[in-house]
Design a protein around this motif. Structure first.
Motif, PDB file in Angstrom:
ATOM      1  N   ASN A   1       0.863  -1.181  -0.020  1.00 42.22           N
ATOM      2  CA  ASN A   1      -0.112  -0.142   0.046  1.00 42.22           C
ATOM      3  C   ASN A   1       0.776   1.262   0.114  1.00 42.22           C
ATOM      4  OD1 ASN A   1      -2.269   1.472   0.065  1.00 42.22           O
ATOM      5  ND2 ASN A   1      -2.782   1.295   2.152  1.00 42.22           N
ATOM      6  N   ASP A   2       1.733   1.489  -1.042  1.00 42.31           N
ATOM      7  CA  ASP A   2       2.663   2.315  -1.144  1.00 42.31           C
ATOM      8  C   ASP A   2       2.069   3.835  -1.499  1.00 42.31           C
ATOM      9  OD1 ASP A   2       5.326   1.029  -0.829  1.00 42.31           O
ATOM     10  OD2 ASP A   2       4.432  -0.046  -2.400  1.00 42.31           O
ATOM     11  N   ASN A   3       2.395   4.744  -0.924  1.00 38.98           N
ATOM     12  CA  ASN A   3       1.729   6.300  -1.414  1.00 38.98           C
ATOM     13  C   ASN A   3       2.513   6.704  -2.540  1.00 38.98           C
ATOM     14  OD1 ASN A   3       1.687   9.188  -1.081  1.00 38.98           O
ATOM     15  ND2 ASN A   3       1.019   8.895   0.838  1.00 38.98           N
ATOM     16  N   VAL A   4       1.761   7.213  -3.279  1.00 39.09           N
ATOM     17  CA  VAL A   4       2.121   7.747  -4.609  1.00 39.09           C
ATOM     18  C   VAL A   4       3.072   9.004  -4.599  1.00 39.09           C
ATOM     19  CG1 VAL A   4       0.330   9.143  -4.990  1.00 39.09           C
ATOM     20  CG2 VAL A   4       1.433   7.996  -7.001  1.00 39.09           C
ATOM     21  N   PHE A   5       2.802   9.662  -3.344  1.00 36.78           N
ATOM     22  CA  PHE A   5       3.770  10.971  -3.505  1.00 36.78           C
ATOM     23  C   PHE A   5       4.915  10.775  -2.429  1.00 36.78           C
ATOM     24  CE2 PHE A   5      -0.632  12.417  -3.214  1.00 36.78           C
ATOM     25  CZ  PHE A   5      -0.785  13.161  -4.140  1.00 36.78           C
ATOM     26  N   THR A   6       5.060   9.541  -1.789  1.00 34.74           N
ATOM     27  CA  THR A   6       6.340   9.283  -0.924  1.00 34.74           C
ATOM     28  C   THR A   6       7.186   8.237  -1.977  1.00 34.74           C
ATOM     29  OG1 THR A   6       5.283   7.574   0.317  1.00 34.74           O
ATOM     30  CG2 THR A   6       5.488  10.003   1.300  1.00 34.74           C
ATOM     31  N   ASN A   7       6.392   7.355  -2.664  1.00 35.98           N
ATOM     32  CA  ASN A   7       7.226   6.306  -3.445  1.00 35.98           C
ATOM     33  C   ASN A   7       6.287   5.996  -4.853  1.00 35.98           C
ATOM     34  OD1 ASN A   7       8.796   4.184  -4.180  1.00 35.98           O
ATOM     35  ND2 ASN A   7       8.951   3.239  -2.565  1.00 35.98           N
ATOM     36  N   ALA A   8       6.581   6.924  -5.573  1.00 35.20           N
ATOM     37  CA  ALA A   8       5.498   6.792  -6.852  1.00 35.20           C
ATOM     38  C   ALA A   8       5.926   5.287  -7.533  1.00 35.20           C
ATOM     39  CB  ALA A   8       5.822   7.920  -7.789  1.00 35.20           C
ATOM     40  N   ILE A   9       7.096   5.159  -7.661  1.00 37.13           N
ATOM     41  CA  ILE A   9       7.459   3.862  -8.363  1.00 37.13           C
ATOM     42  C   ILE A   9       6.870   2.669  -7.788  1.00 37.13           C
ATOM     43  CG2 ILE A   9       9.470   2.585  -9.198  1.00 37.13           C
ATOM     44  CD1 ILE A   9      11.076   5.207  -9.502  1.00 37.13           C
ATOM     45  N   ALA A  10       7.140   2.434  -6.592  1.00 39.79           N
ATOM     46  CA  ALA A  10       6.744   1.509  -5.893  1.00 39.79           C
ATOM     47  C   ALA A  10       4.935   1.239  -5.908  1.00 39.79           C
ATOM     48  CB  ALA A  10       6.777   1.255  -4.528  1.00 39.79           C
ATOM     49  N   ALA A  11       4.561   2.622  -5.803  1.00 39.89           N
ATOM     50  CA  ALA A  11       2.848   2.682  -5.815  1.00 39.89           C
ATOM     51  C   ALA A  11       2.485   2.186  -7.306  1.00 39.89           C
ATOM     52  CB  ALA A  11       2.259   3.833  -5.704  1.00 39.89           C
ATOM     53  N   LEU A  12       3.278   2.598  -8.380  1.00 41.65           N
ATOM     54  CA  LEU A  12       2.728   2.128  -9.550  1.00 41.65           C
ATOM     55  C   LEU A  12       2.842   0.772  -9.991  1.00 41.65           C
ATOM     56  CD1 LEU A  12       4.104   5.232 -11.591  1.00 41.65           C
ATOM     57  CD2 LEU A  12       1.793   4.719 -11.389  1.00 41.65           C
ATOM     58  N   GLN A  13       4.068   0.241  -9.314  1.00 38.42           N
ATOM     59  CA  GLN A  13       4.376  -1.196  -9.682  1.00 38.42           C
ATOM     60  C   GLN A  13       3.278  -2.004  -8.843  1.00 38.42           C
ATOM     61  OE1 GLN A  13       6.191  -3.042 -11.543  1.00 38.42           O
ATOM     62  NE2 GLN A  13       8.147  -3.291 -10.635  1.00 38.42           N
ATOM     63  N   ALA A  14       2.790  -1.688  -7.611  1.00 38.07           N
ATOM     64  CA  ALA A  14       1.713  -2.355  -6.908  1.00 38.07           C
ATOM     65  C   ALA A  14       0.457  -2.298  -7.601  1.00 38.07           C
ATOM     66  CB  ALA A  14       1.645  -1.840  -5.447  1.00 38.07           C
ATOM     67  N   MET A  15       0.076  -1.055  -8.232  1.00 40.48           N
ATOM     68  CA  MET A  15      -1.091  -0.869  -8.915  1.00 40.48           C
ATOM     69  C   MET A  15      -1.180  -1.992 -10.133  1.00 40.48           C
ATOM     70  SD  MET A  15      -2.224   2.257 -11.227  1.00 40.48           S
ATOM     71  CE  MET A  15      -1.020   1.943 -12.415  1.00 40.48           C
ATOM     72  N   GLY A  16       0.085  -2.034 -10.997  1.00 39.95           N
ATOM     73  CA  GLY A  16      -0.063  -3.054 -12.170  1.00 39.95           C
ATOM     74  C   GLY A  16      -0.063  -4.350 -11.457  1.00 39.95           C
ATOM     75  N   ALA A  17       0.341  -4.767 -10.439  1.00 38.08           N
ATOM     76  CA  ALA A  17       0.330  -6.024  -9.843  1.00 38.08           C
ATOM     77  C   ALA A  17      -1.047  -6.431  -9.492  1.00 38.08           C
ATOM     78  CB  ALA A  17       1.264  -6.255  -8.948  1.00 38.08           C
ATOM     79  N   LYS A  18      -1.486  -5.470  -8.660  1.00 34.74           N
ATOM     80  CA  LYS A  18      -3.037  -5.570  -8.312  1.00 34.74           C
ATOM     81  C   LYS A  18      -4.128  -5.819  -9.604  1.00 34.74           C
ATOM     82  CE  LYS A  18      -2.271  -3.179  -4.165  1.00 34.74           C
ATOM     83  NZ  LYS A  18      -2.157  -1.879  -3.098  1.00 34.74           N
ATOM     84  N   GLY A  19      -3.825  -4.928 -10.442  1.00 34.71           N
ATOM     85  CA  GLY A  19      -4.666  -5.246 -11.835  1.00 34.71           C
ATOM     86  C   GLY A  19      -4.469  -6.528 -12.341  1.00 34.71           C
ATOM     87  N   PHE A  20      -3.203  -6.939 -12.421  1.00 36.45           N
ATOM     88  CA  PHE A  20      -3.287  -8.274 -13.113  1.00 36.45           C
ATOM     89  C   PHE A  20      -3.824  -9.194 -12.408  1.00 36.45           C
ATOM     90  CE2 PHE A  20      -0.491 -12.305 -14.063  1.00 36.45           C
ATOM     91  CZ  PHE A  20      -0.577 -12.074 -15.452  1.00 36.45           C
ATOM     92  N   TYR A  21      -3.514  -9.266 -10.788  1.00 29.89           N
ATOM     93  CA  TYR A  21      -3.893 -10.283 -10.018  1.00 29.89           C
ATOM     94  C   TYR A  21      -5.568 -10.128  -9.883  1.00 29.89           C
ATOM     95  CZ  TYR A  21      -5.129 -12.555  -5.797  1.00 29.89           C
ATOM     96  OH  TYR A  21      -5.812 -13.447  -4.744  1.00 29.89           O
ATOM     97  N   ALA A  22      -6.132  -8.952 -10.315  1.00 37.27           N
ATOM     98  CA  ALA A  22      -7.685  -9.000 -10.346  1.00 37.27           C
ATOM     99  C   ALA A  22      -8.017  -9.890 -11.457  1.00 37.27           C
ATOM    100  CB  ALA A  22      -8.315  -7.589 -10.435  1.00 37.27           C
ATOM    101  N   ALA A  23      -7.327  -9.543 -12.494  1.00 40.97           N
ATOM    102  CA  ALA A  23      -7.792 -10.452 -13.741  1.00 40.97           C
ATOM    103  C   ALA A  23      -7.705 -11.955 -13.439  1.00 40.97           C
ATOM    104  CB  ALA A  23      -6.940 -10.152 -14.843  1.00 40.97           C
ATOM    105  N   VAL A  24      -6.639 -12.390 -12.871  1.00 42.87           N
ATOM    106  CA  VAL A  24      -6.429 -13.929 -12.294  1.00 42.87           C
ATOM    107  C   VAL A  24      -7.532 -14.134 -11.528  1.00 42.87           C
ATOM    108  CG1 VAL A  24      -4.720 -15.190 -11.060  1.00 42.87           C
ATOM    109  CG2 VAL A  24      -3.740 -13.624 -12.640  1.00 42.87           C
ATOM    110  N   GLU A  25      -8.094 -13.378 -10.480  1.00 44.06           N
ATOM    111  CA  GLU A  25      -8.982 -13.812  -9.611  1.00 44.06           C
ATOM    112  C   GLU A  25     -10.312 -14.238 -10.536  1.00 44.06           C
ATOM    113  OE1 GLU A  25      -8.944 -11.995  -5.610  1.00 44.06           O
ATOM    114  OE2 GLU A  25      -8.870 -10.439  -7.036  1.00 44.06           O
ATOM    115  N   ILE A  26     -10.735 -13.285 -11.450  1.00 48.20           N
ATOM    116  CA  ILE A  26     -11.877 -13.688 -12.202  1.00 48.20           C
ATOM    117  C   ILE A  26     -11.808 -14.922 -13.174  1.00 48.20           C
ATOM    118  CG2 ILE A  26     -13.271 -12.503 -14.197  1.00 48.20           C
ATOM    119  CD1 ILE A  26     -12.417  -9.569 -12.993  1.00 48.20           C
TER     120      ILE A  26
END
Length: 70
Positions: free
Chosen positions: A29-54
């Protein structure tokens, strides 16, 4: 991640989104203002995982329907 979700990830065989990668990033749960790269990486992983769950859920429902004759 469930065992079936892990199987789906392995079947997709994406070069970045592996089981290990997703397990590391989907609960962050990275904060985009303090660690934008990690927040974007986590966002991509969560989106991919959401598709896997479906995909895993849909396959499970199809298997259940086949077994019950529906």
């Amino acid at each position: 991640m469930t065992d079936r979700e892990k199987e789906v990830v392995r079947e997709i065989n994406h070069p970045l989104y592996t089981v290990e990668f997703l397990e590391q990033w989907i609960n962050r749960n990275d904060n985009v203002f303090t660690n934008a790269i990690a927040a974007l990486q986590a966002m991509g992983a969560k989106g991919f995982y959401a598709a896997v769950e479906i995909l895993a859920k849909k396959e499970g429902q199809e298997n259940e329907a086949t077994q019950t004759g529906k």
